[in-house]
Design an enzyme around this catalytic site. Sequence first.
Site, PDB file in Angstrom:
ATOM      1  N   PRO A   9       0.784  -1.226   0.000  1.00 55.81           N
ATOM      2  CA  PRO A   9       0.000   0.000   0.000  1.00 55.81           C
ATOM      3  C   PRO A   9       0.823   1.287   0.000  1.00 55.81           C
ATOM      4  O   PRO A   9       1.864   1.364   0.662  1.00 55.81           O
ATOM      5  CB  PRO A   9      -0.819  -0.098   1.296  1.00 55.81           C
ATOM      6  N   ASN A  10       0.328   2.236  -0.760  1.00 59.86           N
ATOM      7  CA  ASN A  10       0.871   3.601  -0.858  1.00 59.86           C
ATOM      8  C   ASN A  10       2.173   3.700  -1.651  1.00 59.86           C
ATOM      9  O   ASN A  10       2.673   4.794  -1.875  1.00 59.86           O
ATOM     10  CB  ASN A  10       1.060   4.229   0.545  1.00 59.86           C
ATOM     11  N   ARG A  17       5.328  10.968  -2.389  1.00 54.75           N
ATOM     12  CA  ARG A  17       5.032  10.632  -0.997  1.00 54.75           C
ATOM     13  C   ARG A  17       6.279  10.805  -0.126  1.00 54.75           C
ATOM     14  O   ARG A  17       7.272  10.113  -0.328  1.00 54.75           O
ATOM     15  CB  ARG A  17       4.598   9.161  -0.970  1.00 54.75           C
ATOM     16  N   TYR A  22      11.359   8.563   1.496  1.00 59.98           N
ATOM     17  CA  TYR A  22      11.326   7.493   0.490  1.00 59.98           C
ATOM     18  C   TYR A  22      12.054   7.847  -0.818  1.00 59.98           C
ATOM     19  O   TYR A  22      12.140   7.011  -1.708  1.00 59.98           O
ATOM     20  CB  TYR A  22       9.866   7.120   0.183  1.00 59.98           C
ATOM     21  N   ASN A  73       8.065  -5.678  -0.982  1.00 62.89           N
ATOM     22  CA  ASN A  73       7.950  -4.522  -0.109  1.00 62.89           C
ATOM     23  C   ASN A  73       6.488  -4.472   0.322  1.00 62.89           C
ATOM     24  O   ASN A  73       5.627  -3.966  -0.412  1.00 62.89           O
ATOM     25  CB  ASN A  73       8.366  -3.221  -0.811  1.00 62.89           C
ATOM     26  N   ALA A  76       3.189  -0.912   4.785  1.00 63.25           N
ATOM     27  CA  ALA A  76       2.646  -0.921   6.150  1.00 63.25           C
ATOM     28  C   ALA A  76       2.214  -2.324   6.599  1.00 63.25           C
ATOM     29  O   ALA A  76       2.240  -2.632   7.808  1.00 63.25           O
ATOM     30  CB  ALA A  76       1.479   0.047   6.236  1.00 63.25           C
ATOM     31  N   HIS A  79       4.197  -4.616   9.089  1.00 63.47           N
ATOM     32  CA  HIS A  79       4.141  -4.516  10.548  1.00 63.47           C
ATOM     33  C   HIS A  79       2.843  -5.075  11.136  1.00 63.47           C
ATOM     34  O   HIS A  79       2.679  -5.088  12.349  1.00 63.47           O
ATOM     35  CB  HIS A  79       4.293  -3.036  10.954  1.00 63.47           C
ATOM     36  N   ASP A  86       1.600 -15.830   6.640  1.00 65.58           N
ATOM     37  CA  ASP A  86       1.114 -17.201   6.419  1.00 65.58           C
ATOM     38  C   ASP A  86       1.178 -17.576   4.941  1.00 65.58           C
ATOM     39  O   ASP A  86       1.466 -18.731   4.602  1.00 65.58           O
ATOM     40  CB  ASP A  86      -0.330 -17.347   6.925  1.00 65.58           C
ATOM     41  N   GLU A  97      12.663  -9.570   1.721  1.00 67.74           N
ATOM     42  CA  GLU A  97      11.930  -8.390   2.223  1.00 67.74           C
ATOM     43  C   GLU A  97      12.696  -7.124   1.840  1.00 67.74           C
ATOM     44  O   GLU A  97      13.905  -7.041   2.053  1.00 67.74           O
ATOM     45  CB  GLU A  97      11.798  -8.509   3.749  1.00 67.74           C
ATOM     46  N   HIS A  99      12.739  -2.732   1.875  1.00 64.14           N
ATOM     47  CA  HIS A  99      12.210  -1.429   2.291  1.00 64.14           C
ATOM     48  C   HIS A  99      13.122  -0.335   1.776  1.00 64.14           C
ATOM     49  O   HIS A  99      14.357  -0.476   1.813  1.00 64.14           O
ATOM     50  CB  HIS A  99      12.131  -1.319   3.824  1.00 64.14           C
ATOM     51  N   LEU A 100      12.518   0.750   1.336  1.00 62.84           N
ATOM     52  CA  LEU A 100      13.305   1.915   0.922  1.00 62.84           C
ATOM     53  C   LEU A 100      13.974   2.568   2.130  1.00 62.84           C
ATOM     54  O   LEU A 100      15.164   2.888   2.102  1.00 62.84           O
ATOM     55  CB  LEU A 100      12.384   2.933   0.239  1.00 62.84           C
ATOM     56  N   SER A 101      13.181   2.782   3.180  1.00 64.92           N
ATOM     57  CA  SER A 101      13.707   3.435   4.379  1.00 64.92           C
ATOM     58  C   SER A 101      14.276   2.376   5.325  1.00 64.92           C
ATOM     59  O   SER A 101      13.984   1.184   5.187  1.00 64.92           O
ATOM     60  CB  SER A 101      12.579   4.209   5.072  1.00 64.92           C
ATOM     61  N   ARG A 106      13.374   4.182  12.438  1.00 59.84           N
ATOM     62  CA  ARG A 106      12.165   5.017  12.418  1.00 59.84           C
ATOM     63  C   ARG A 106      11.315   4.765  13.669  1.00 59.84           C
ATOM     64  O   ARG A 106      11.826   4.328  14.688  1.00 59.84           O
ATOM     65  CB  ARG A 106      11.405   4.746  11.109  1.00 59.84           C
ATOM     66  N   ARG A 110       7.509   0.504  13.579  1.00 57.10           N
ATOM     67  CA  ARG A 110       8.055  -0.023  12.309  1.00 57.10           C
ATOM     68  C   ARG A 110       9.226  -0.981  12.544  1.00 57.10           C
ATOM     69  O   ARG A 110       9.728  -1.602  11.607  1.00 57.10           O
ATOM     70  CB  ARG A 110       8.527   1.124  11.410  1.00 57.10           C
TER      71      ARG A 110
HETATM   72  C1  DQA Z   1       8.309   0.924   3.745  1.00 56.21           C
HETATM   73  C2  DQA Z   1       8.406   1.116   5.268  1.00 56.21           C
HETATM   74  C3  DQA Z   1       7.070   0.907   5.929  1.00 56.21           C
HETATM   75  O1  DQA Z   1       7.180   1.088   7.345  1.00 56.21           O
HETATM   76  C4  DQA Z   1       6.051   1.885   5.407  1.00 56.21           C
HETATM   77  O2  DQA Z   1       4.772   1.638   5.962  1.00 56.21           O
HETATM   78  C5  DQA Z   1       5.987   1.931   3.916  1.00 56.21           C
HETATM   79  C6  DQA Z   1       7.227   1.814   3.149  1.00 56.21           C
HETATM   80  C7  DQA Z   1       9.639   1.282   3.025  1.00 56.21           C
HETATM   81  O3  DQA Z   1       9.789   0.880   1.883  1.00 56.21           O
HETATM   82  O4  DQA Z   1      10.489   1.972   3.597  1.00 56.21           O
HETATM   83  O5  DQA Z   1       4.936   2.161   3.340  1.00 56.21           O
HETATM   84  O6  DQA Z   1       8.028  -0.428   3.475  1.00 56.21           O
END
Ligand code: DQA
Length: 144
Positions: A9-10, A17, A22, A73, A76, A79, A86, A97, A99-101, A106, A110
């Site tokens: 998501p997002n 964003r 990010y 990725n 959210a 978490h 599952d 896995e 993640h950009l950040s 953080r 997270r």
């Molecule tokens: C994220 C980190 C997550 O905590 C956050 O909810 C995201 C992006 C990242 O790529 O850094 O939407 O997965």
Amino acid sequence: MRVLVLNGPNLNLLGQREPKVYGRHTLGEIESMLRDRAMRRGVDIEFRQSNAEGELVDWIQKAKGRFDSILLNAAAYTHTSVALRDAITATGVPVIEVHLSNIHAREEFRHKSLIAPVCVGQISGFGAFSYVLAFEASVNLNEP
Ligand code: DQA
């Protein structure tokens, strides 16, 4: 070799964003970067994004027998989602896995990833380059 890249998501909003967190690359730019790299290495790559948890679960389930690894990725849902965790366990396709950040630098909520224990490993904190590192890790898994 076939690699599936799943984005939660997002992440469709990347570029606009929270660019300080990010970066300024759009998801489309990240996709092009990986497609170039995949082509050079002779890897088939598919790229998907959804804001819906169930859709991500469906894609993980369907990856069995069709992809050698998944770069995920989960945004959210990382978490919160027992369902994604599952699905990863049920499907058995190796998941990396992404993640950009740096999620560990953080907010405390997270720091916990529900999917980390069932993934091969986690790459976090390198911006768009996290996807490149994850891609290289997936190639290395298949051609050590
Ligand atoms: C994220 C980190 C997550 O905590 C956050 O909810 C995201 C992006 C990242 O790529 O850094 O939407 O997965």
